[in-house]
Design a protein around this motif. Structure first.
Motif, mmCIF file in Angstrom:
data_model
loop_
_atom_site.group_PDB
_atom_site.id
_atom_site.type_symbol
_atom_site.label_atom_id
_atom_site.label_comp_id
_atom_site.label_asym_id
_atom_site.label_seq_id
_atom_site.Cartn_x
_atom_site.Cartn_y
_atom_site.Cartn_z
ATOM 1 N N TRP A 55 28.677 27.166 -26.160
ATOM 2 C CA TRP A 55 28.566 25.785 -25.680
ATOM 3 C C TRP A 55 28.607 25.741 -24.158
ATOM 4 N N PRO A 56 27.524 26.072 -23.473
ATOM 5 C CA PRO A 56 27.555 25.992 -22.014
ATOM 6 C C PRO A 56 27.667 24.544 -21.530
ATOM 7 N N ILE A 57 28.258 24.388 -20.377
ATOM 8 C CA ILE A 57 28.341 23.066 -19.761
ATOM 9 C C ILE A 57 26.964 22.728 -19.199
ATOM 10 N N VAL A 58 26.454 21.555 -19.557
ATOM 11 C CA VAL A 58 25.160 21.101 -19.056
ATOM 12 C C VAL A 58 25.313 19.958 -18.047
ATOM 13 N N ASP A 59 26.505 19.373 -18.000
ATOM 14 C CA ASP A 59 26.752 18.295 -17.044
ATOM 15 C C ASP A 59 28.259 18.210 -16.792
ATOM 16 N N MET A 60 28.615 17.966 -15.533
ATOM 17 C CA MET A 60 30.020 17.800 -15.189
ATOM 18 C C MET A 60 30.129 16.721 -14.118
ATOM 19 N N GLN A 61 31.117 15.867 -14.288
ATOM 20 C CA GLN A 61 31.373 14.817 -13.312
ATOM 21 C C GLN A 61 32.864 14.802 -13.029
ATOM 22 N N LEU A 62 33.219 14.850 -11.759
ATOM 23 C CA LEU A 62 34.622 14.741 -11.359
ATOM 24 C C LEU A 62 34.727 13.722 -10.229
ATOM 25 N N ARG A 63 35.683 12.842 -10.339
ATOM 26 C CA ARG A 63 35.954 11.858 -9.297
ATOM 27 C C ARG A 63 37.333 12.171 -8.740
ATOM 28 N N PHE A 64 37.392 12.416 -7.440
ATOM 29 C CA PHE A 64 38.639 12.771 -6.783
ATOM 30 C C PHE A 64 39.286 11.506 -6.230
ATOM 31 N N VAL A 65 40.510 11.254 -6.643
ATOM 32 C CA VAL A 65 41.211 10.036 -6.253
ATOM 33 C C VAL A 65 42.220 10.318 -5.143
ATOM 34 N N ARG A 66 43.038 11.349 -5.351
ATOM 35 C CA ARG A 66 44.040 11.759 -4.368
ATOM 36 C C ARG A 66 44.100 13.291 -4.390
ATOM 37 N N PRO A 67 44.454 13.896 -3.266
ATOM 38 C CA PRO A 67 44.503 15.365 -3.236
ATOM 39 C C PRO A 67 45.740 15.934 -3.934
ATOM 40 N N ALA A 68 45.554 17.071 -4.560
ATOM 41 C CA ALA A 68 46.683 17.850 -5.076
ATOM 42 C C ALA A 68 47.152 18.756 -3.940
ATOM 43 N N LYS A 69 48.444 18.959 -3.845
ATOM 44 C CA LYS A 69 49.015 19.707 -2.723
ATOM 45 C C LYS A 69 49.741 20.963 -3.209
ATOM 46 N N ARG A 75 49.592 17.593 -14.190
ATOM 47 C CA ARG A 75 49.334 17.534 -15.634
ATOM 48 C C ARG A 75 47.832 17.304 -15.801
ATOM 49 N N VAL A 76 47.207 18.128 -16.639
ATOM 50 C CA VAL A 76 45.777 18.016 -16.878
ATOM 51 C C VAL A 76 45.566 17.796 -18.375
ATOM 52 N N SER A 77 44.883 16.705 -18.723
ATOM 53 C CA SER A 77 44.611 16.436 -20.135
ATOM 54 C C SER A 77 43.118 16.530 -20.391
ATOM 55 N N ALA A 78 42.790 16.974 -21.596
ATOM 56 C CA ALA A 78 41.404 17.075 -22.062
ATOM 57 C C ALA A 78 41.335 16.419 -23.427
ATOM 58 N N GLU A 79 40.336 15.571 -23.615
ATOM 59 C CA GLU A 79 40.180 14.845 -24.875
ATOM 60 C C GLU A 79 38.712 14.843 -25.301
ATOM 61 N N LEU A 80 38.465 15.297 -26.512
ATOM 62 C CA LEU A 80 37.116 15.288 -27.074
ATOM 63 C C LEU A 80 36.757 13.853 -27.445
ATOM 64 N N VAL A 81 35.668 13.321 -26.868
ATOM 65 C CA VAL A 81 35.284 11.927 -27.133
ATOM 66 C C VAL A 81 33.917 11.800 -27.805
ATOM 67 N N GLU A 82 33.112 12.863 -27.805
ATOM 68 C CA GLU A 82 31.840 12.887 -28.541
ATOM 69 C C GLU A 82 31.670 14.260 -29.155
ATOM 70 N N LEU A 102 45.131 11.893 -9.854
ATOM 71 C CA LEU A 102 44.568 12.681 -8.769
ATOM 72 C C LEU A 102 43.056 12.841 -8.927
ATOM 73 N N ALA A 103 42.602 12.989 -10.161
ATOM 74 C CA ALA A 103 41.173 13.145 -10.429
ATOM 75 C C ALA A 103 40.913 12.817 -11.893
ATOM 76 N N LYS A 104 39.672 12.455 -12.172
ATOM 77 C CA LYS A 104 39.262 12.211 -13.556
ATOM 78 C C LYS A 104 37.781 12.528 -13.666
ATOM 79 N N GLY A 105 37.349 12.780 -14.882
ATOM 80 C CA GLY A 105 35.946 13.104 -15.070
ATOM 81 C C GLY A 105 35.643 13.518 -16.489
ATOM 82 N N HIS A 106 34.501 14.183 -16.655
ATOM 83 C CA HIS A 106 34.105 14.657 -17.979
ATOM 84 C C HIS A 106 33.147 15.830 -17.851
ATOM 85 N N THR A 107 33.025 16.568 -18.931
ATOM 86 C CA THR A 107 31.989 17.593 -19.062
ATOM 87 C C THR A 107 31.214 17.317 -20.328
ATOM 88 N N ILE A 108 29.970 17.762 -20.329
ATOM 89 C CA ILE A 108 29.132 17.702 -21.518
ATOM 90 C C ILE A 108 28.654 19.118 -21.790
#
Length: 143
Positions: A55-69, A75-82, A102-108
């Motif tokens: 299952w290669p990644i064909v699309d990835m989107q990340l939105r950076f809200v605040r920097p990690a230091k 804490r990083v969570s992953a949830e299957l939605v499709e 700090l960040a949110k996004g998705h992969t396909i």
């Protein structure tokens, strides 16, 4: 719902000249969470490959809200939605203590047959079975 959450401390070697985690390392953080999530259904990458699909990644989107230091506990969570035609996983990276995002996004990811190298336009039966679904049944989305 297929979901996993991991915690980690931002290490020194992930920090850039500005004293924050370099943005490319966020891909590593979500990969660790994605692996933990896939392990919850016994469909980690080695199991996946043994079923003749990757299952290669064909699309990835990340939105950076605040920097990690440096030394920040995150804490990083992953949830299957499709899951019916592709695997879409949503991620949330937050401060482990405060919950501040700090960040949110998705992969396909798309199923590819190992032998033929061809992309499948529907999730393979083996993946649906790992989700506890019959191959011909499934709403395909948690949204």
């Amino acid at each position: 719902m297929i979901r996993a959450e991991i915690e980690l401390t931002v290490p020194f070697f992930d920090i850039d000249l500005l004293g924050i985690a370099w943005h490319g390392h966020y891909c590593k953080y979500i990969e660790i969470a994605r692996c933990a999530m896939l392990d919850t259904i016994d469909y980690g990458y080695m199991v996946m490959k043994a079923t003749d699909y990757v299952w290669p990644i064909v699309d990835m989107q990340l939105r950076f809200v605040r920097p990690a230091k440096f030394e920040q506990r995150i804490r990083v969570s992953a949830e299957l939605v499709e899951w019916e035609y592709r695997m879409k996983i949503k991620y949330l990276i937050a401060d482990a203590e405060t919950g501040e995002v700090l960040a949110k996004g998705h992969t396909i990811q798309a199923a590819v047959n190992v032998a033929s190298g061809e992309m499948s336009y529907a999730s393979p039966a083996v993946f649906l079975e790992k989700l506890g679904l019959k191959p011909d049944v499934g709403s395909g989305s948690a949204d």
